[in-house]
Design an enzyme around this catalytic site. Structure first.
Site, short mmCIF file in Angstrom:
data_model
loop_
_atom_site.label_atom_id
_atom_site.label_comp_id
_atom_site.label_asym_id
_atom_site.label_seq_id
_atom_site.Cartn_x
_atom_site.Cartn_y
_atom_site.Cartn_z
N GLU A 1 -3.77 7.39 -3.82
CA GLU A 1 -3.66 6.07 -3.21
C GLU A 1 -3.30 5.05 -4.28
O GLU A 1 -3.98 4.94 -5.29
CB GLU A 1 -5.02 5.71 -2.58
CG GLU A 1 -4.91 4.72 -1.46
CD GLU A 1 -6.23 4.56 -0.72
OE1 GLU A 1 -6.22 4.55 0.52
OE2 GLU A 1 -7.27 4.44 -1.38
N TYR B 1 0.84 -1.19 0.00
CA TYR B 1 0.00 0.00 0.00
C TYR B 1 0.88 1.25 0.00
O TYR B 1 1.90 1.29 0.70
CB TYR B 1 -0.90 0.03 1.25
CG TYR B 1 -1.67 1.33 1.39
CD1 TYR B 1 -2.94 1.45 0.84
CD2 TYR B 1 -1.11 2.43 2.04
CE1 TYR B 1 -3.64 2.64 0.95
CE2 TYR B 1 -1.81 3.63 2.15
CZ TYR B 1 -3.07 3.71 1.59
OH TYR B 1 -3.76 4.90 1.69
#
Ligand code: GDP
Ligand code: MN
Length: 386
Positions: free
Chosen positions: A197, A109
């Site tokens: 993101e 991530y």
């Protein structure tokens, strides 16, 4: 403003971040051409909507043959995707991405946000990618490393080393990781991002890093200096009212309630919504007409509020500082007459020329309920819808 995954990937690619080749189609007839020009027989097919959690909701499919790709792409086009983020009404998918199928060795991530408290961009990374970061944060907050960036997006060398170590990248992957992270941080600031993101950022079996997914939100107030990003605006992804407001440069957010609100100033608009709730009502929208709203803007705001058929009453709460209350009153009267207003209208005016404004409303011949202060206004409008 949110943009689609494919648009974010175009920006990432331009900045030098590795992304898998893709095509975006909006018509079934174009699927064959997309597969031909990509030169693939295996692909991932993804709905392009402004919402995360597409995979879980059935909006990400893998096709291992041409027939399978075609079949799945056809099924996803026009699909109504319902996720945690879209609410029960869902969003229709008008565009589908067909991309080279990635081989995944590990998912990570990476996110960048603006941390308002520290007034700095904040990089967040985790070796636990692929799933929702909120879940990781709840279950195992130690699995997320946070690093503050310079206002220009610069990451300190020592912090960069920390990130590489935290992700357990070594050798060639560590080198690729350094350039990946530095580039992302820089492009985030250069494009005036609010939130970026990459989930997942993946490592392939050869140790190369790729942005497999991308969510990017850009600061509305900076769009004027990024015309190519401003042009990426997709009105189909929000409510029809939001699309109208976008064109009129009004700050409008649709909500679930039935009391339409027209307020000047974001703070006053928030306070108005709070008071409506406090007195047992539910706002249909947030609408800030701005400090310098004129007659025309008032009229447009009314038509915007009335285009939402859930609205059963309207509360106008204006503080006449820059604006004069009599001018606002004229705007309200003109709009109410022109739009043949049928729902009850509660008006609270305060500030410059307030007496003239109230007089105009009183003698307008319209059924306008006048309120003296915010609490009075909230109580009166809630009573009207009950
Ligand atoms: P999201 O559900 O909206 O976050 O959509 P993503 O683009 O992140 O896709 C969801 C998941 O599908 C990813 O976490 C991957 O596990 C998987 N996925 C997406 N693209 C590929 C691909 O090219 N190859 C493989 N093997 N899996 C993929
Ligand atoms: Mn994702």
């Amino acid at each position: 403003m949110n943009i689609h995954e494919y648009q974010a990937k175009e920006l990432l690619k331009k900045a030098g971040i590795p992304v898998h080749a893709f095509r975006v189609i909006s018509r079934k007839e174009d699927i064959d051409h997309a597969m031909d020009s990509l030169g693939v027989t295996e692909a991932v097919i993804k709905v392009q909507v402004h919402a995360g959690g597409r995979g879980k909701a059935g909006g990400v499919k893998i096709g291992k043959t041409r027939a399978e790709i075609k079949h799945k792409a056809e099924a996803l086009l026009g699909m109504k995707l319902v996720t945690k983020q879209t609410g029960p009404e869902g969003i229709i998918c008008h565009q589908v991405m067909i991309a080279e199928l990635a081989e995944i060795a590990k998912e990570y991530y990476l996110g960048v946000v603006i941390d308002r408290e520290h007034a700095k961009p904040l990089l967040m990374v985790s070796p636990e990618g692929g799933m929702e970061i909120e879940e990781v944060a709840e279950r195992n907050p130690n699995a997320i490393l946070k690093v503050y960036l310079g206002l220009d997006g610069h990451i300190h060398d020592a912090d960069l080393e920390k990130v590489i170590h935290f992700m357990k990248w070594s050798g060639k992957t560590a080198e690729l990781g350094k350039s990946f992270v530095k580039t992302i941080c820089k492009m985030f600031v250069e494009n005036d991002g609010n939130m970026l993101e990459i989930n997942p950022l993946i490592e392939d079996p050869e140790g190369k890093l790729w942005a497999l997914d991308a969510k990017f939100a850009i600061d509305d107030n900076a769009l004027f200096r990024h015309p190519h990003i401003a042009a990426m605006y997709d009105p189909s992804q929000g409510s029809p009212q939001e699309a109208i407001a976008h064109g009129m440069e009004l700050a409008y957010i649709a909500l679930e309630g039935n009391i339409g609100c027209m307020v000047n100033g974001a703070g006053l608009a928030m306070a108005t919504m709070d008071l409506i709730k406090y007195h047992g009502g539910s706002p249909a929208n947030f609408l800030d007409v701005g400090g310098g709203a004129d007659k025309e803007k008032v009229a447009k705001s009314f038509s915007l509020i009335l285009s939402d058929h859930n609205v059963k009453a309207i509360l106008v709460n204006i503080f006449g500082g820059i604006m004069r209350c009599d001018v606002i009153a004229e705007g309200i009267i003109a709009a109410a007459k022109e739009l043949h207003l049928k729902v009850p209208l509660v008006v609270r005016l305060e500030g410059t020329n307030v007496e003239e404004g109230k007089k105009l409303l009183k003698h307008s011949g319209l059924k306008i309920i006048s309120a003296d202060d915010l609490t009075d206004a909230a109580k009166k409008v809630v009573k009207e819808v009950k």
